[in-house]
Design a protein around this motif. Structure first.
Motif, PDB file in Angstrom:
ATOM      1  N   PHE A 131       0.834  -1.199   0.000  1.00 49.06           N
ATOM      2  CA  PHE A 131       0.000   0.000   0.000  1.00 49.06           C
ATOM      3  C   PHE A 131       0.876   1.259   0.000  1.00 49.06           C
ATOM      4  O   PHE A 131       1.929   1.291   0.650  1.00 49.06           O
ATOM      5  N   VAL A 132       0.440   2.283  -0.714  1.00 46.54           N
ATOM      6  CA  VAL A 132       1.240   3.497  -0.877  1.00 46.54           C
ATOM      7  C   VAL A 132       0.414   4.736  -0.528  1.00 46.54           C
ATOM      8  O   VAL A 132      -0.789   4.650  -0.261  1.00 46.54           O
ATOM      9  N   GLY A 133       1.103   5.907  -0.549  1.00 44.52           N
ATOM     10  CA  GLY A 133       0.425   7.185  -0.336  1.00 44.52           C
ATOM     11  C   GLY A 133       0.249   7.513   1.125  1.00 44.52           C
ATOM     12  O   GLY A 133       0.765   6.836   2.016  1.00 44.52           O
ATOM     13  N   HIS A 134      -0.515   8.605   1.369  1.00 44.43           N
ATOM     14  CA  HIS A 134      -0.780   9.058   2.733  1.00 44.43           C
ATOM     15  C   HIS A 134      -1.977   8.314   3.302  1.00 44.43           C
ATOM     16  O   HIS A 134      -2.878   7.905   2.563  1.00 44.43           O
ATOM     17  N   LEU A 135      -1.974   8.167   4.603  1.00 47.15           N
ATOM     18  CA  LEU A 135      -3.202   7.688   5.242  1.00 47.15           C
ATOM     19  C   LEU A 135      -4.250   8.792   5.141  1.00 47.15           C
ATOM     20  O   LEU A 135      -3.952   9.974   5.350  1.00 47.15           O
ATOM     21  N   PRO A 136      -5.480   8.445   4.818  1.00 48.28           N
ATOM     22  CA  PRO A 136      -6.511   9.490   4.667  1.00 48.28           C
ATOM     23  C   PRO A 136      -6.812  10.175   6.003  1.00 48.28           C
ATOM     24  O   PRO A 136      -6.767   9.550   7.073  1.00 48.28           O
ATOM     25  N   ASN A 137      -7.129  11.452   5.913  1.00 47.57           N
ATOM     26  CA  ASN A 137      -7.437  12.207   7.128  1.00 47.57           C
ATOM     27  C   ASN A 137      -8.673  11.681   7.831  1.00 47.57           C
ATOM     28  O   ASN A 137      -8.836  11.874   9.041  1.00 47.57           O
ATOM     29  N   ASP A 138      -9.553  11.034   7.063  1.00 46.16           N
ATOM     30  CA  ASP A 138     -10.780  10.515   7.669  1.00 46.16           C
ATOM     31  C   ASP A 138     -10.669   9.032   7.971  1.00 46.16           C
ATOM     32  O   ASP A 138     -11.661   8.307   7.939  1.00 46.16           O
ATOM     33  N   ILE A 139      -9.461   8.556   8.290  1.00 47.35           N
ATOM     34  CA  ILE A 139      -9.291   7.138   8.584  1.00 47.35           C
ATOM     35  C   ILE A 139     -10.147   6.709   9.764  1.00 47.35           C
ATOM     36  O   ILE A 139     -10.483   5.533   9.920  1.00 47.35           O
ATOM     37  N   SER A 140     -10.556   7.679  10.558  1.00 47.29           N
ATOM     38  CA  SER A 140     -11.428   7.355  11.694  1.00 47.29           C
ATOM     39  C   SER A 140     -12.795   6.902  11.231  1.00 47.29           C
ATOM     40  O   SER A 140     -13.627   6.473  12.061  1.00 47.29           O
ATOM     41  N   SER A 141     -13.073   6.986   9.893  1.00 47.29           N
ATOM     42  CA  SER A 141     -14.339   6.481   9.361  1.00 47.29           C
ATOM     43  C   SER A 141     -14.398   4.961   9.379  1.00 47.29           C
ATOM     44  O   SER A 141     -15.450   4.380   9.095  1.00 47.29           O
ATOM     45  N   LEU A 142     -13.262   4.323   9.654  1.00 49.27           N
ATOM     46  CA  LEU A 142     -13.314   2.890   9.912  1.00 49.27           C
ATOM     47  C   LEU A 142     -14.187   2.644  11.133  1.00 49.27           C
ATOM     48  O   LEU A 142     -14.505   3.564  11.898  1.00 49.27           O
ATOM     49  N   SER A 143     -14.531   1.412  11.356  1.00 52.63           N
ATOM     50  CA  SER A 143     -15.438   1.051  12.445  1.00 52.63           C
ATOM     51  C   SER A 143     -14.973   1.608  13.783  1.00 52.63           C
ATOM     52  O   SER A 143     -13.800   1.493  14.150  1.00 52.63           O
TER      53      SER A 143
END
Length: 992
Positions: A131-143
């Protein structure tokens, strides 16, 4: 170093153990939907993946990687499937999915936001992907139910978003081994109050101190912050982490002292602070008695090793190397019951080692080099036979090695160099049978002792320089890369068999008492980069094979007794260092060596061309003068030959008249038996008719005579009728009979039996056992005359070589006095009904000698192509003439060529040597009928053995015992045996 991925593995394993399938009923429609979703995953990711093999039956809850609870899918575990295509949105249509493991695949997209729809996820493992790139700012949208998030070992970059701290139930966060090069939100992470595992290691974050906010994570048991550019000291707030069992801050830029509170963490088991800039001393009051591993290496710690370390009874690993510690190693360290690995090198420690060291623990690795330690090594250092590394170089140790090392069979590395050890080196450490030693570096001590005949196969580096070892140089074989034995008392010749160490890169035997020539087989050392034989008593010529050692850059043969010319093939070398000074070399220096960069001084016979750039040597004499000298010598030689021919014609006439008179006065026959016989001399004489004639040799005609016995059966014998031996005088007749009697007493499986001797004054008959399959010569070179099988395969040829070598070995080493055959050739190697070989015509040359010097060469001087060069200039010969001839037979067996196919100017031995010089060892040299990719290496090795046996100088040739040893090694190892088996079989086969 421990595997920090163990936490990921532990959590994954916990997850898998909890996934137990259930068969409780559920909505039929939901079950059908899930079945189709899973089939869609199989279609999307590819049917060939291993996990999908079982995805065929109707009950999807029994499929591999699928776990159901109450009949619905709650977990998917598909690691190591090499998936490439992205995670499809349909996966989150599995409404009750709580656990997802897709680690160790080949996903290469950005973070899969499709997983936002998996509302019930508590466990997510996407580690070890691409996996590449930045972690998304809305990663908290996970469960919001997420308890385990593992994104380690991917290629994520940038900063870790602050939203990572919005998972109120998160217990493990693994982000190590990525490419995060921004910041990490220490404040937000500190809000994860239930966090037990945190790994941010191996990321190039912006340099910053260790966050004091992490002190709030009081539930942490595992904190891995290595190699992430942490600066400053260890903040006092971390002392709140009383539940820590693992603390790893390695490979950062931290400074200051190691806080006292760390040594008082009751649950701490692993403490890794190595590769920082910590200073000061180690706390003397250690109460963290659960510690199992301590690594504080590569810092700037000072002071002493705490005596309290002796209280850490669970300790298995203690690494304090690369610091500035001083003083004694506490005696209590030697009492630790579980210590397996101790590394204290590169400090300033002094005094003796703890006397109880190794007696109470399973110590396997012991490294204390580069200190100021002294005294003797502890007696019990290898008392329980588990030690595999002893590394104590660059200290002041003295005395003899402890007796426990004599049985230290697991020892792999032994590095004792630059100390003051004395006494005889333990012989069992050279043991071929049980030894696992790979590296032995004991140079610059005062050891004595001798070597076994053969060193262990697995030695890769051996350096015994600057000691007092004596005796012959051992045979080297196997994995040897470096052998240095400079400045000892080694004597004898360099072993001629160098084929076993063809991978060696560095060989130094300088400053010993080595004699004899440089082995011609030196050319097999194609990987040799440096060779030093200086300061010995080596004689003979410099082998031309040096010219084909393409990677040789350092060559020192100075201060020996080498003679002859420097081979012109030296022009091919690209040497950085060459020293041939202080020898007895003669002739013109090769063109590329005529430079001041090389040392060729103190060789009074060397000369240079007139255009040379070096001025310390005379200009070579004109070749015309040399040619005139040769011409004058040839004229003189031809004059002498003409005189001899005239004298021979006169003597021949006289002998002819004498033989005519003798024919008129025949004498009765006499039979001298050497075995129990069932025939008489009359049976033999009556069979000497033309229809029984089967061939002729240099010594006479050969007949095949059938002898009937009283039972109505019978057997064949071979009768050799010797040429032209009539009316010998009484002394010569006695010598003849005496020699025949000696040969008749020889009993060996691989020597044709001489059954009896039949003679009168006119004829001499030797009666031998009959060999059904004739001579090796017929099977190699006269195939059109024999029936199938018309070709001897390689195993048969190798066995024939071994059989023949056994026979010759017995003649040379098992008979007293030794019997020299003088006419070994493929025609004199006979094959029985099972193609086992036996030597024929043994000693015939000797019994045909005239009275006088018993070892002088007579008219019976061997066969062209098999005769060694010394036949032309020596008055006495020894067993080495047979070795030369046998070498030609080996060349026949491997190449299929005849011994004298090139005529008087070019024998097989000369052809083989020239081919080896020009082309090295090539499959093209071998007989096409035996070439086989599996066997070619062994066949080429036997070819090389033949080249060695046919060396120009008799002293450079091996003995038949050595030749037999090598052949047995090829044969037994090819059958899956061992060198030890080869040695024992050789000993057995030397017996009659």
């Amino acid at each position: 170093m421990p595997n920090y991925y163990s936490v990921s593995f532990f959590l994954s394993a916990t997850f898998l153990l909890s996934l137990l399938p259930s068969s409780y009923p559920q909505s039929t429609n939901q079950s059908k939907d899930e079945h189709q979703i899973l089939l869609g995953l199989k279609q999307h990711w590819g049917r060939s993946s291993p996990a999908f093999i079982s995805w065929n039956s109707a009950a999807h809850c029994s499929w591999g990687g699928v776990t159901c609870t109450d009949g619905v899918v709650t977990a998917i575990s598909l690691p190591n499937q090499t998936f490439i295509k992205p995670i499809p949105p349909s996966l989150c249509r599995l409404k009750d999915l709580t656990r997802l493991d897709l680690s160790y695949n080949n996903f290469s997209t950005s973070f899969p936001t499709t997983l936002y729809s998996c509302f019930n996820l508590t466990y997510l493992d996407l580690s070890n992907n691409l996996f590449v790139g930045h972690l998304p700012n809305d990663i908290s949208s996970l469960s919001a139910q997420l308890e385990h998030l593992n994104l380690s070992t991917n290629r994520f970059a940038g900063s870790i978003p602050t939203s990572i701290g919005r998972f109120p139930k998160l217990k493990s966060l693994l982000l190590d081994n990525n490419g995060f090069d921004g910041c990490y939100p220490a404040e937000e992470i500190s809000y994860l109050s239930d966090l037990e595992v945190l790994t941010l290691a191996y990321n190039p974050f912006v340099p910053a101190p260790i966050p004091k906010e992490f002190g709030r994570l009081t539930s942490l048991t595992y904190l891995w912050l290595s190699n992430m550019n942490i600066t400053g000291d260890i903040h006092e707030n971390l002392s709140n982490l009383s539940n820590l069992s693992v603390l790893a801050l390695t490979g950062n830029m931290m400074q200051g002292t190691i806080p006292m509170w760390i040594w008082q963490l009751k649950k701490l088991q692993i403490l890794y602070l190595y590769d920082n800039n910590f200073t000061g001393s180690i706390a003397s009051n250690v109460t963290a008695l659960s510690l199992v591993e301590i690594d504080l290496s590569t810092n700037r710690l000072t002071g002493r090793i705490p005596e309290d370390f002796g209280k850490l009874t669970s300790l298995t690993l203690l690494f304090l190397y690369n610091n500035q510690l001083h003083g004694l190693i506490p005696p209590s360290i030697g009492l630790l019951p579980n210590l397996k690995d101790i590394r204290l090198f590169n400090n300033m420690l002094s005094g003796a080692l703890p006397p109880e060291l190794r007696k109470h623990s399973p110590l396997g690795n012991f490294e204390v080099p580069n200190n100021n330690l002294s005294g003797e090594l502890p007696d019990g250092l290898c008392s329980n036979k588990q030690l595999y590394d002893i590394v104590v170089f660059n200290n002041s140790f003295s005395g003899k090695l402890p007796k426990s090392l004599d049985g230290c069979y697991r020892l792999n590395n032994l590095m004792l160099f630059n100390n003051h050890f004395t006494g005889e080196f333990p012989k069992n450490l050279w043991s071929v049978v049980t030894n696992q030693l790979s590296v032995v570096m004991i140079q610059n001590n005062n050891f004595s002792g001798t070597f076994p005949t053969q060193l262990p196969w697995n030695f890769s580096r051996l350096d015994i320089s600057n000691n007092r070892f004596s005796g012959p140089i051992p045979t080297l074989a196997g994995k040897m890369k470096v052998f240095k034995a400079a400045n000892n008392l080694l004597s004898g010749e360099i072993p001629w068999d160098l084929t076993g160490i063809s991978q060696i890169t560095d060989l130094d035997l300088s400053m010993n008492q080595i004699t004899g020539p440089i082995p011609m087989a030196i050319g097999v050392l194609k990987e040799l980069n440096a060779l030093n034989l200086s300061g010995n008593q080596i004689s003979g010529n410099i082998p031309a094979a040096f010219g084909f050692m393409s990677v040789l850059t350092i060559l020192d043969l100075s201060a020996n007794a080498l003679c002859g010319e420097i081979p012109h093939d030296f022009n091919k070398l690209k040497l950085n260092i060459l020293n041939l000074s202080m020898n007895q070399l003669t002739g013109e220096i090769p063109t590329t060596l005529q430079t001041e960069a090389y040392d060729l001084r103190f060789n009074p016979g060397l000369c240079v061309s007139s255009i040379s750039s070096i001025h310390n040597f005379p200009i070579c004499r004109a070749r015309a003068n040399i040619s005139n000298n040769i011409s004058r010598r040839l004229i003189f030689l031809f004059s002498v030959l003409a005189s001899i021919m005239l004298l021979s014609s006169v003597v021949g006439g006289f002998l002819l008249l004498r033989r005519q008179k003798e024919r008129q006065d025949p004498q009765p026959w006499k039979l001298t038996p050497f075995h129990a016989l069932h025939f008489t001399e009359h049976d033999i004489i009556s069979g000497l008719c033309d229809q029984n004639w089967i061939g002729s040799g240099r010594s006479g005609k050969v007949y095949r005579v059938y002898i009937a016995d009283e039972a109505g059966g019978g057997s064949m014998v071979a009768v050799k009728k010797i040429w032209s031996l009539q009316n010998l005088d009484e002394n010569v007749e006695k010598d003849f009979l005496a020699e025949a009697h000696i040969l008749g007493q020889i009993r060996h499986t691989n020597i044709v039996k001489l059954l009896c001797f039949v003679s009168n004054s006119k004829e001499k008959l030797l009666v031998y056992e009959y060999m059904e399959n004739g001579s090796l010569d017929r099977w190699l070179h006269q195939r059109e005359r024999i029936s199938a099988p018309a070709t001897l395969d390689w195993p048969m040829r190798l066995q024939i070589a071994i059989d023949s070598a056994r026979g010759l070995c017995y003649m040379h080493h098992g008979c007293s006095p030794a019997v020299v055959h003088r006419d070994i050739k493929s025609a004199n190697i006979l094959l029985d009904s099972e193609f086992r070989a036996k030597i024929a015509d043994f000693g015939l040359a000797r019994i045909l000698l005239k009275a006088g010097e018993p070892d002088s060469v007579s008219a019976m001087g061997g066969t062209f192509g098999y005769m060694p060069p010394e036949y032309g200039y020596q008055q006495r010969v020894n067993e080495k003439v047979d070795v030369y001839s046998f070498g030609v037979v080996l060349l026949e067996l491997t190449t299929g060529r005849v011994a004298n196919g090139g005529g008087a100017e070019y024998s097989l031995a000369q052809w083989a040597w020239r081919q080896y010089q020009e082309n090295g060892l090539s499959v093209d040299l071998l007989d096409e009928e035996i070439q086989n990719p599996v066997q070619n290496e062994d066949i080429l090795a036997v070819f090389m053995l033949g080249v060695i046996c046919t060396g120009q100088q008799p002293s450079m040739r091996p003995s038949m015992k050595e030749v037999l040893h090598v052949l047995l090694r090829f044969n037994i190892i090819s059958r899956g045996g061992s060198l030890q088996h080869a040695a024992s079989e050789e000993t057995a086969l030397l017996a009659p």
